[in-house]
Design a protein around this motif. Structure first.
Motif, mmCIF file in Angstrom:
data_model
loop_
_atom_site.group_PDB
_atom_site.id
_atom_site.type_symbol
_atom_site.label_atom_id
_atom_site.label_comp_id
_atom_site.label_asym_id
_atom_site.label_seq_id
_atom_site.Cartn_x
_atom_site.Cartn_y
_atom_site.Cartn_z
ATOM 1 N N ASN A 68 0.851 -1.190 0.000
ATOM 2 C CA ASN A 68 0.000 0.000 0.000
ATOM 3 C C ASN A 68 0.890 1.245 0.000
ATOM 4 O O ASN A 68 2.077 1.180 0.338
ATOM 5 N N VAL A 69 0.311 2.374 -0.401
ATOM 6 C CA VAL A 69 1.046 3.631 -0.420
ATOM 7 C C VAL A 69 0.114 4.766 -0.022
ATOM 8 O O VAL A 69 -1.075 4.774 -0.389
ATOM 9 N N VAL A 70 0.632 5.703 0.769
ATOM 10 C CA VAL A 70 -0.114 6.903 1.149
ATOM 11 C C VAL A 70 0.764 8.113 0.872
ATOM 12 O O VAL A 70 1.979 7.980 0.680
ATOM 13 N N TYR A 71 0.154 9.300 0.866
ATOM 14 C CA TYR A 71 0.891 10.507 0.487
ATOM 15 C C TYR A 71 0.631 11.631 1.480
ATOM 16 O O TYR A 71 -0.499 11.851 1.934
ATOM 17 N N PHE A 72 1.709 12.356 1.826
ATOM 18 C CA PHE A 72 1.615 13.557 2.651
ATOM 19 C C PHE A 72 2.507 14.635 2.046
ATOM 20 O O PHE A 72 3.612 14.358 1.580
ATOM 21 N N THR A 73 2.012 15.868 2.068
ATOM 22 C CA THR A 73 2.819 16.996 1.626
ATOM 23 C C THR A 73 3.679 17.521 2.774
ATOM 24 O O THR A 73 4.838 17.886 2.587
ATOM 25 N N GLU A 74 3.104 17.533 3.967
ATOM 26 C CA GLU A 74 3.793 18.085 5.138
ATOM 27 C C GLU A 74 4.469 16.984 5.930
ATOM 28 O O GLU A 74 3.843 15.976 6.287
ATOM 29 N N ILE A 75 5.735 17.173 6.249
ATOM 30 C CA ILE A 75 6.501 16.158 6.956
ATOM 31 C C ILE A 75 5.980 15.948 8.378
ATOM 32 O O ILE A 75 6.033 14.828 8.915
ATOM 33 N N GLY A 76 5.459 16.992 9.002
ATOM 34 C CA GLY A 76 4.921 16.859 10.353
ATOM 35 C C GLY A 76 3.745 15.900 10.400
ATOM 36 O O GLY A 76 3.645 15.052 11.303
ATOM 37 N N LYS A 77 2.844 16.047 9.436
ATOM 38 C CA LYS A 77 1.694 15.145 9.377
ATOM 39 C C LYS A 77 2.132 13.715 9.057
ATOM 40 O O LYS A 77 1.558 12.745 9.551
ATOM 41 N N ALA A 78 3.154 13.590 8.215
ATOM 42 C CA ALA A 78 3.667 12.259 7.884
ATOM 43 C C ALA A 78 4.253 11.591 9.122
ATOM 44 O O ALA A 78 4.026 10.395 9.361
ATOM 45 N N ARG A 79 5.004 12.348 9.920
ATOM 46 C CA ARG A 79 5.580 11.787 11.150
ATOM 47 C C ARG A 79 4.480 11.280 12.088
ATOM 48 O O ARG A 79 4.593 10.189 12.657
ATOM 49 N N LYS A 80 3.448 12.077 12.246
ATOM 50 C CA LYS A 80 2.353 11.680 13.129
ATOM 51 C C LYS A 80 1.686 10.408 12.626
ATOM 52 O O LYS A 80 1.387 9.486 13.407
ATOM 53 N N PHE A 81 1.473 10.330 11.317
ATOM 54 C CA PHE A 81 0.863 9.132 10.725
ATOM 55 C C PHE A 81 1.755 7.908 10.936
ATOM 56 O O PHE A 81 1.271 6.832 11.302
ATOM 57 N N ILE A 82 3.049 8.056 10.713
ATOM 58 C CA ILE A 82 3.972 6.924 10.869
ATOM 59 C C ILE A 82 3.960 6.428 12.314
ATOM 60 O O ILE A 82 3.933 5.217 12.566
ATOM 61 N N ARG A 83 3.985 7.352 13.255
ATOM 62 C CA ARG A 83 3.962 6.937 14.669
ATOM 63 C C ARG A 83 2.671 6.177 14.989
ATOM 64 O O ARG A 83 2.681 5.200 15.744
ATOM 65 N N ASN A 84 1.567 6.626 14.418
ATOM 66 C CA ASN A 84 0.297 5.927 14.637
ATOM 67 C C ASN A 84 0.338 4.523 14.034
ATOM 68 O O ASN A 84 -0.192 3.559 14.610
ATOM 69 N N CYS A 85 0.955 4.392 12.861
ATOM 70 C CA CYS A 85 1.075 3.068 12.237
ATOM 71 C C CYS A 85 1.912 2.132 13.106
ATOM 72 O O CYS A 85 1.622 0.943 13.215
ATOM 73 N N LYS A 86 2.953 2.653 13.713
ATOM 74 C CA LYS A 86 3.800 1.853 14.590
ATOM 75 C C LYS A 86 3.029 1.402 15.821
ATOM 76 O O LYS A 86 3.121 0.248 16.245
ATOM 77 N N THR A 87 2.230 2.307 16.376
ATOM 78 C CA THR A 87 1.504 2.008 17.613
ATOM 79 C C THR A 87 0.280 1.130 17.367
ATOM 80 O O THR A 87 0.061 0.138 18.064
ATOM 81 N N VAL A 88 -0.507 1.499 16.371
ATOM 82 C CA VAL A 88 -1.799 0.844 16.157
ATOM 83 C C VAL A 88 -1.656 -0.470 15.379
ATOM 84 O O VAL A 88 -2.291 -1.472 15.708
ATOM 85 N N GLU A 89 -0.818 -0.488 14.341
ATOM 86 C CA GLU A 89 -0.746 -1.658 13.470
ATOM 87 C C GLU A 89 0.612 -2.360 13.508
ATOM 88 O O GLU A 89 0.890 -3.220 12.690
ATOM 89 N N ASN A 90 1.440 -1.990 14.457
ATOM 90 C CA ASN A 90 2.708 -2.685 14.711
ATOM 91 C C ASN A 90 3.625 -2.692 13.483
ATOM 92 O O ASN A 90 4.266 -3.697 13.175
ATOM 93 N N TYR A 91 3.682 -1.559 12.787
ATOM 94 C CA TYR A 91 4.616 -1.431 11.673
ATOM 95 C C TYR A 91 6.013 -1.106 12.198
ATOM 96 O O TYR A 91 6.168 -0.376 13.189
ATOM 97 N N CYS A 92 7.011 -1.646 11.538
ATOM 98 C CA CYS A 92 8.395 -1.283 11.802
ATOM 99 C C CYS A 92 8.817 -0.283 10.742
ATOM 100 O O CYS A 92 8.811 -0.597 9.545
ATOM 101 N N CYS A 93 9.155 0.923 11.160
ATOM 102 C CA CYS A 93 9.569 1.966 10.216
ATOM 103 C C CYS A 93 11.072 1.827 9.968
ATOM 104 O O CYS A 93 11.875 1.867 10.905
ATOM 105 N N ILE A 94 11.436 1.667 8.699
ATOM 106 C CA ILE A 94 12.837 1.479 8.323
ATOM 107 C C ILE A 94 13.227 2.546 7.304
ATOM 108 O O ILE A 94 12.566 2.702 6.276
ATOM 109 N N GLU A 95 14.316 3.264 7.598
ATOM 110 C CA GLU A 95 14.779 4.323 6.712
ATOM 111 C C GLU A 95 16.226 4.087 6.301
ATOM 112 O O GLU A 95 16.927 3.234 6.860
#
Length: 497
Positions: free
Chosen positions: A366-393
């Motif tokens: 799946n893919v999602v899109y954000f223009t603002e990095i702040g909103k993207a950070r908040k979304f990523i943290r929610n994905c980690k907490t709610v759906e147990n995603y591991c964020c890898i950069e």
């Protein structure tokens, strides 16, 4: 009764007539079965039918294969509400005898158990007219009445093999040691073949190469567990790992990260009978020379595509191993950590012109899109907490002298290519910003517009190939990448329009 589902009486009724049997097999899409397999099946069904009710004679599948990163073939299957029957047919004892029979039954039972039903697995040997099953960890002989008593009256005309998910049976020996110790893992035929060949050698130097997800680490751990029964074993992981002491205790052999043996000499290594080195492509030339000169049996696991620094690329340890006549080389080619769809997606993502790929659906991407990095950070943290995603950069780099961070991560606490090497995760999230794009050859590249000693695209590849189940891209202020990822995800749908 659907085409492909066999009734025992109908099968036996055409067996003696070659032309009728040929047509029967075609109707049921079984033309690939050999004459010898048909003879075995006839003998088995002839003896079994005398003990069955009319309903028990319905609902059999023949010659079925599951391919989901690994390949396993099943001779006879019958699916019911609460149980699964599996019978393997042998014209004679396999070349590895009763051990081979046991291993196949154990693999099949393990695979079929993932479907959540009682599994009754047997092997029939045509030559000796013997039936076997595994009972309390041992191979025992049984008679046809035991097979008959395992068959439910009702049955399901549904090939449940299609429901087997490879990611549920594949484990990481680094992060799931309890499962590994209990032998709740799966080696495919090629992995087992390499393991057996190396174990059969008295001493030597060996390399096991293969791409990401081909199961090199699993084979290496399995070898370590086997050697540890009678030999002193040292297992070295050529990356940082925080739980080496814990793994040493759990596995019962010495486990070290490469940093923990930094000052060791060849004499230190000579104290061990066997040394296994995972992620050996990250060794320095000096370290490689020491291991090669050791009197211990050395087994390297290596993949030159998973180097993360330019200096590792220059050292090219895999080429040194390949060119060393004293090193026996073995290759794993089939990816086992993810299914075919995920593997296809990853190949397409890194090379839009990659050949040999067919359009298919990618339900786990799946893919999602954000223009603002702040909103993207908040979304990523929610994905980690709610759906147990591991964020890898792609990894940050901190300069030695000034301690300035280069190529800052979007999330400071994200994992990176160095911290996840050798590990797998069910759900992986990959942030994609404007530094990632395609070159003129339609190959994915990642750029850093300042000094940076790591190979960006290799770091990205390392992160993406850690996925076992679900892969989510969070694209930030990079509309071109969002559109391209969307086009790959909808590739199959778009070709049908």
């Amino acid at each position: 009764m659907k085409s492909g589902w066999i009734n025992i009486e109908s099968f036996l009724s055409v067996y003696e007539n070659e032309e009728l049997l040929k047509s029967y097999l075609k109707v049921n899409r079984l033309s690939s079965i050999s004459d010898l397999e048909i003879s075995c099946c006839n003998s088995f069904f002839t003896q079994l039918k005398l003990l069955l009710s009319s309903k028990q004679k319905f609902g059999y599948l023949l010659d079925q294969t599951v391919e989901d990163g690994f390949r396993e073939q099943f001779d006879i299957l019958r699916f019911a509400k609460n149980s699964i029957l599996n019978v393997e047919l042998k014209s004679q004892y396999p070349h590895d005898g009763l051990d081979g029979i046991y291993d196949q039954l154990d693999r099949h039972t393990y695979l079929l158990n993932t479907l959540g039903k009682d599994v009754f697995a047997f092997t029939f040997v045509y030559d000796t007219n013997e039936l076997f099953k595994i009972d309390q960890g041992k191979l025992v002989k049984v008679d046809f009445s035991e097979v008959a008593s395992s068959i439910e009256e009702d049955y399901i005309e549904e090939n449940s093999l299609k429901l087997i998910d490879a990611s549920t049976i594949l484990i990481s020996p680094y992060s799931e040691p309890d499962k590994f110790i209990k032998s709740r893992y799966f080696l495919n035929n090629k992995q087992k073949e390499i393991r057996n060949i190396i174990i059969g050698k008295k001493k030597g130097k060996f390399s096991i190469s293969g791409g990401a997800g081909t199961g090199k680490s699993l084979v290496l751990f399995d070898l370590a567990k086997e050697y540890n029964k009678n030999s002193s074993v040292l297992y070295i992981f050529v990356a940082n790992i925080s739980n080496s002491s814990q793994l040493s205790v759990q596995y019962g052999f010495q486990f070290k990260s490469i940093s923990e043996v930094k000052g060791w000499s060849v004499e230190d290594y000579n104290k061990f009978d066997v040394i296994l080195i995972d992620e050996a492509q990250r060794l320095t030339k000096d370290q490689y020379d020491i291991f090669i000169s050791s009197t211990a049996t050395i087994i390297f696991s290596v993949d030159k595509e998973q180097v993360l620094k330019y200096e590792e690329q220059t050292e090219d340890i895999q080429t040194l191993l390949n060119e060393n006549p004293n090193v026996e080389k073995y290759l794993l080619t089939n990816r086992v950590r993810s299914d075919k769809a995920l593997s296809t997606f990853i190949k397409k993502l890194f090379d839009l012109k990659a050949r040999g790929l067919d359009p298919m659906e990618f339900p786990k991407v799946n893919v999602v899109y954000f223009t603002e990095i702040g909103k993207a950070r908040k979304f990523i943290r929610n994905c980690k907490t709610v759906e147990n995603y591991c964020c890898i950069e792609i990894a940050e780099y901190t300069t030695v002298s000034t301690r300035v961070k280069k190529r800052k991560q979007i999330l400071s606490d994200s994992e990176n290519g160095f911290t996840v090497i050798g590990r797998e995760y069910d759900n992986v999230l990959i942030p994609i910003d404007e530094r990632i794009h395609y070159n003129q050859d339609a190959r994915l590249i990642a750029e850093t517009y300042e000094y940076y000693p790591y190979i960006e695209i290799k770091n990205l590849f390392e992160g993406i190939t850690r996925v076992k189940q679900n892969l989510l891209f969070v694209v930030i202020n990079n509309p071109d990448m969002f559109k391209i990822i969307q086009e790959i995800i909808t590739w199959y749908d778009d070709t049908k329009r």
